[in-house]
Write a protein that holds these residues in place. Structure first.
Motif, PDB file in Angstrom:
ATOM      1  N   PHE A 108      -4.439   1.212  17.618  1.00  0.00           N
ATOM      2  CA  PHE A 108      -4.015  -0.069  17.981  1.00  0.00           C
ATOM      3  C   PHE A 108      -3.470  -0.891  17.009  1.00  0.00           C
ATOM      4  O   PHE A 108      -2.735  -1.792  17.183  1.00  0.00           O
ATOM      5  N   SER A 109      -3.563  -0.684  15.659  1.00  0.00           N
ATOM      6  CA  SER A 109      -3.094  -1.205  14.639  1.00  0.00           C
ATOM      7  C   SER A 109      -1.647  -0.833  14.354  1.00  0.00           C
ATOM      8  O   SER A 109      -1.099  -1.551  13.570  1.00  0.00           O
ATOM      9  N   GLY A 110      -1.129  -0.025  14.893  1.00  0.00           N
ATOM     10  CA  GLY A 110       0.192   0.414  14.522  1.00  0.00           C
ATOM     11  C   GLY A 110       0.351   1.389  13.513  1.00  0.00           C
ATOM     12  O   GLY A 110       1.449   2.037  13.186  1.00  0.00           O
ATOM     13  N   ASN A 111      -0.533   1.526  12.694  1.00  0.00           N
ATOM     14  CA  ASN A 111      -0.563   2.552  11.547  1.00  0.00           C
ATOM     15  C   ASN A 111      -1.373   3.852  11.656  1.00  0.00           C
ATOM     16  O   ASN A 111      -2.494   3.467  12.196  1.00  0.00           O
ATOM     17  N   PRO A 112      -0.839   4.790  11.391  1.00  0.00           N
ATOM     18  CA  PRO A 112      -1.717   6.036  11.489  1.00  0.00           C
ATOM     19  C   PRO A 112      -2.671   6.065  10.459  1.00  0.00           C
ATOM     20  O   PRO A 112      -2.803   5.834   9.455  1.00  0.00           O
ATOM     21  N   PRO A 113      -4.103   6.614  10.949  1.00  0.00           N
ATOM     22  CA  PRO A 113      -5.311   6.395   9.895  1.00  0.00           C
ATOM     23  C   PRO A 113      -4.939   7.658   8.747  1.00  0.00           C
ATOM     24  O   PRO A 113      -4.010   8.540   9.126  1.00  0.00           O
ATOM     25  N   ILE A 114      -5.468   7.477   7.753  1.00  0.00           N
ATOM     26  CA  ILE A 114      -5.509   8.212   6.645  1.00  0.00           C
ATOM     27  C   ILE A 114      -6.569   9.070   6.555  1.00  0.00           C
ATOM     28  O   ILE A 114      -7.781   8.362   6.731  1.00  0.00           O
ATOM     29  N   ASP A 115      -6.431  10.374   6.329  1.00  0.00           N
ATOM     30  CA  ASP A 115      -7.342  11.305   6.014  1.00  0.00           C
ATOM     31  C   ASP A 115      -8.373  10.991   4.833  1.00  0.00           C
ATOM     32  O   ASP A 115      -7.966  10.635   3.827  1.00  0.00           O
ATOM     33  N   PRO A 116      -9.529  10.689   5.301  1.00  0.00           N
ATOM     34  CA  PRO A 116     -10.648  10.360   3.966  1.00  0.00           C
ATOM     35  C   PRO A 116     -10.678  11.192   3.111  1.00  0.00           C
ATOM     36  O   PRO A 116     -10.794  10.973   1.668  1.00  0.00           O
ATOM     37  N   THR A 117     -10.401  12.497   3.084  1.00  0.00           N
ATOM     38  CA  THR A 117     -10.278  13.722   2.184  1.00  0.00           C
ATOM     39  C   THR A 117      -9.308  13.548   1.307  1.00  0.00           C
ATOM     40  O   THR A 117      -9.295  13.665   0.193  1.00  0.00           O
ATOM     41  N   LEU A 118      -7.955  13.032   1.938  1.00  0.00           N
ATOM     42  CA  LEU A 118      -6.958  12.591   1.136  1.00  0.00           C
ATOM     43  C   LEU A 118      -6.972  11.472   0.096  1.00  0.00           C
ATOM     44  O   LEU A 118      -6.677  11.479  -1.110  1.00  0.00           O
ATOM     45  N   LEU A 119      -7.979  10.341   0.407  1.00  0.00           N
ATOM     46  CA  LEU A 119      -8.154   9.402  -0.351  1.00  0.00           C
ATOM     47  C   LEU A 119      -8.884   9.920  -1.605  1.00  0.00           C
ATOM     48  O   LEU A 119      -8.757   9.371  -2.654  1.00  0.00           O
ATOM     49  N   ASP A 120      -9.929  10.664  -1.193  1.00  0.00           N
ATOM     50  CA  ASP A 120     -10.678  11.151  -2.410  1.00  0.00           C
ATOM     51  C   ASP A 120      -9.967  12.176  -3.159  1.00  0.00           C
ATOM     52  O   ASP A 120     -10.279  12.230  -4.476  1.00  0.00           O
ATOM     53  N   GLU A 121      -9.067  12.820  -2.778  1.00  0.00           N
ATOM     54  CA  GLU A 121      -8.142  13.718  -3.567  1.00  0.00           C
ATOM     55  C   GLU A 121      -7.146  12.859  -4.463  1.00  0.00           C
ATOM     56  O   GLU A 121      -6.890  13.179  -5.644  1.00  0.00           O
ATOM     57  N   ILE A 122      -6.700  11.700  -4.035  1.00  0.00           N
ATOM     58  CA  ILE A 122      -5.804  10.763  -4.636  1.00  0.00           C
ATOM     59  C   ILE A 122      -6.601  10.124  -5.850  1.00  0.00           C
ATOM     60  O   ILE A 122      -6.344  10.071  -6.922  1.00  0.00           O
ATOM     61  N   GLU A 123      -7.956   9.829  -5.625  1.00  0.00           N
ATOM     62  CA  GLU A 123      -8.959   9.214  -6.569  1.00  0.00           C
ATOM     63  C   GLU A 123      -9.088  10.142  -7.686  1.00  0.00           C
ATOM     64  O   GLU A 123      -9.048  10.029  -9.117  1.00  0.00           O
ATOM     65  N   VAL A 124      -9.302  11.736  -7.418  1.00  0.00           N
ATOM     66  CA  VAL A 124      -9.525  12.640  -8.338  1.00  0.00           C
ATOM     67  C   VAL A 124      -8.223  13.278  -9.284  1.00  0.00           C
ATOM     68  O   VAL A 124      -8.502  13.383 -10.425  1.00  0.00           O
ATOM     69  N   PHE A 125      -7.083  12.884  -8.501  1.00  0.00           N
ATOM     70  CA  PHE A 125      -5.644  13.053  -9.025  1.00  0.00           C
ATOM     71  C   PHE A 125      -5.633  12.018 -10.287  1.00  0.00           C
ATOM     72  O   PHE A 125      -5.045  12.426 -11.231  1.00  0.00           O
ATOM     73  N   PHE A 126      -5.905  10.839 -10.058  1.00  0.00           N
ATOM     74  CA  PHE A 126      -5.662   9.769 -11.066  1.00  0.00           C
ATOM     75  C   PHE A 126      -6.403   9.853 -12.358  1.00  0.00           C
ATOM     76  O   PHE A 126      -6.220   9.674 -13.294  1.00  0.00           O
ATOM     77  N   GLN A 127      -7.528  10.791 -12.116  1.00  0.00           N
ATOM     78  CA  GLN A 127      -8.533  11.090 -13.202  1.00  0.00           C
ATOM     79  C   GLN A 127      -8.166  12.621 -13.964  1.00  0.00           C
ATOM     80  O   GLN A 127      -8.748  12.893 -14.814  1.00  0.00           O
ATOM     81  N   CYS A 176      -0.365  16.212   5.311  1.00  0.00           N
ATOM     82  CA  CYS A 176      -0.597  15.005   4.879  1.00  0.00           C
ATOM     83  C   CYS A 176       0.430  14.254   4.095  1.00  0.00           C
ATOM     84  O   CYS A 176       1.207  14.964   3.421  1.00  0.00           O
ATOM     85  N   THR A 177       0.636  13.024   4.422  1.00  0.00           N
ATOM     86  CA  THR A 177       1.637  12.252   3.637  1.00  0.00           C
ATOM     87  C   THR A 177       0.812  10.884   3.168  1.00  0.00           C
ATOM     88  O   THR A 177      -0.252  10.285   3.873  1.00  0.00           O
ATOM     89  N   VAL A 178       1.371  10.225   2.318  1.00  0.00           N
ATOM     90  CA  VAL A 178       0.732   8.822   1.921  1.00  0.00           C
ATOM     91  C   VAL A 178       2.053   8.042   1.364  1.00  0.00           C
ATOM     92  O   VAL A 178       2.906   8.425   0.638  1.00  0.00           O
ATOM     93  N   SER A 179       1.888   6.811   1.594  1.00  0.00           N
ATOM     94  CA  SER A 179       2.920   5.910   1.056  1.00  0.00           C
ATOM     95  C   SER A 179       2.712   5.372  -0.369  1.00  0.00           C
ATOM     96  O   SER A 179       1.449   5.803  -0.827  1.00  0.00           O
ATOM     97  N   LYS A 180       3.524   4.970  -1.186  1.00  0.00           N
ATOM     98  CA  LYS A 180       3.277   4.596  -2.355  1.00  0.00           C
ATOM     99  C   LYS A 180       2.475   3.603  -2.514  1.00  0.00           C
ATOM    100  O   LYS A 180       1.560   3.299  -3.575  1.00  0.00           O
ATOM    101  N   THR A 181       2.287   2.512  -1.550  1.00  0.00           N
ATOM    102  CA  THR A 181       1.418   1.264  -1.664  1.00  0.00           C
ATOM    103  C   THR A 181       0.013   1.730  -1.457  1.00  0.00           C
ATOM    104  O   THR A 181      -0.892   1.445  -2.146  1.00  0.00           O
TER     105      THR A 181
END
Length: 214
Positions: A108-127, A176-181
């Motif tokens: 309903f928000s118009g934006n597809p949900p982001i996989d929580p595992t992908l968010l964890d992967e991004i956090e590990v990637f930064f480290q 999976c995909t993710v925007s730069k923002t």
């Protein structure tokens, strides 16, 4: 007299067992007429195929497939059988109870949900050491949940790190995909973008570095 009463009791018990067995046979016959009987090996093949379909599907389709689990299964059982995360299992239970089996997910928000595992992967990637480095100053720490965490400084720009992350996703054929923002917003607090000038860059030390590179 005692033996006679025991024999009558045993005979009555045998009659009750026979009646119960006949009722079970009748019930099993009616069940076989309604459902297709499968062997153990056939059931295993179907379950393995379902698990393979689950792994090859995207995040939303995986949540839809989880609604096929038995209605009396809870979140831990769904997680254990499908090897999914907690959020998928919880959302599948809510989706099944509200809209039924294999219901489509509506955002309903118009934006597809982001996989929580992908968010964890991004956090590990930064480290990762290739993306950021830990500070050499022991006093440069930030407290996360009352735990001191050393500060890290990025060795490249966010745009360069974002490009590398997308290439890693493409290399393993991830859907999976993710925007730069969103990628930038997932950067941990202890990973800083601006790197302090804590390395000597005089002509003497730079000449040594040039000699090593040559």
């Amino acid at each position: 007299r005692t033996m006679g009463s025991m024999r009558r009791s045993v005979t009555r018990a045998i009659e009750i067992i026979k009646e119960t067995a006949n009722e079970i046979d009748a019930a099993s016959e009616s069940t076989k007429s309604k459902n297709v009987s499968l062997s153990v090996s056939e059931t295993d093949i179907l379950l393995d195929g379902m698990k393979l379909l689950f792994k090859s599907s995207d995040y939303d389709e995986q949540t839809r497939l989880l609604t096929l689990s038995p209605p009396y299964w809870g979140r831990p059982q769904i997680q254990k059988f499908f090897s999914c995360n907690e959020w998928q299992a919880r959302r599948a239970i809510e989706l099944r109870s509200s809209f039924g089996i294999l219901a489509k997910i509506t955002n309903f928000s118009g934006n597809p949900p982001i996989d929580p595992t992908l968010l964890d992967e991004i956090e590990v990637f930064f480290q990762d050491d290739a993306i950021s480095r830990q500070t050499s100053n022991k006093k440069e720490v930030i407290h996360i949940n009352k735990q001191p965490t050393p500060i890290r400084y990025m060795t490249m720009t966010v745009g360069q790190a974002y490009t590398i992350f997308l290439k890693n996703l493409e290399a393993r054929n991830s859907l999976c995909t993710v925007s730069k923002t969103v990628f930038y917003s997932c950067r941990p607090k202890w990973v800083k973008i601006l790197t302090p000038h804590d390395v000597c860059a005089c002509i003497f030390h730079e000449n040594y570095e040039f000699l090593i590179k040559v």
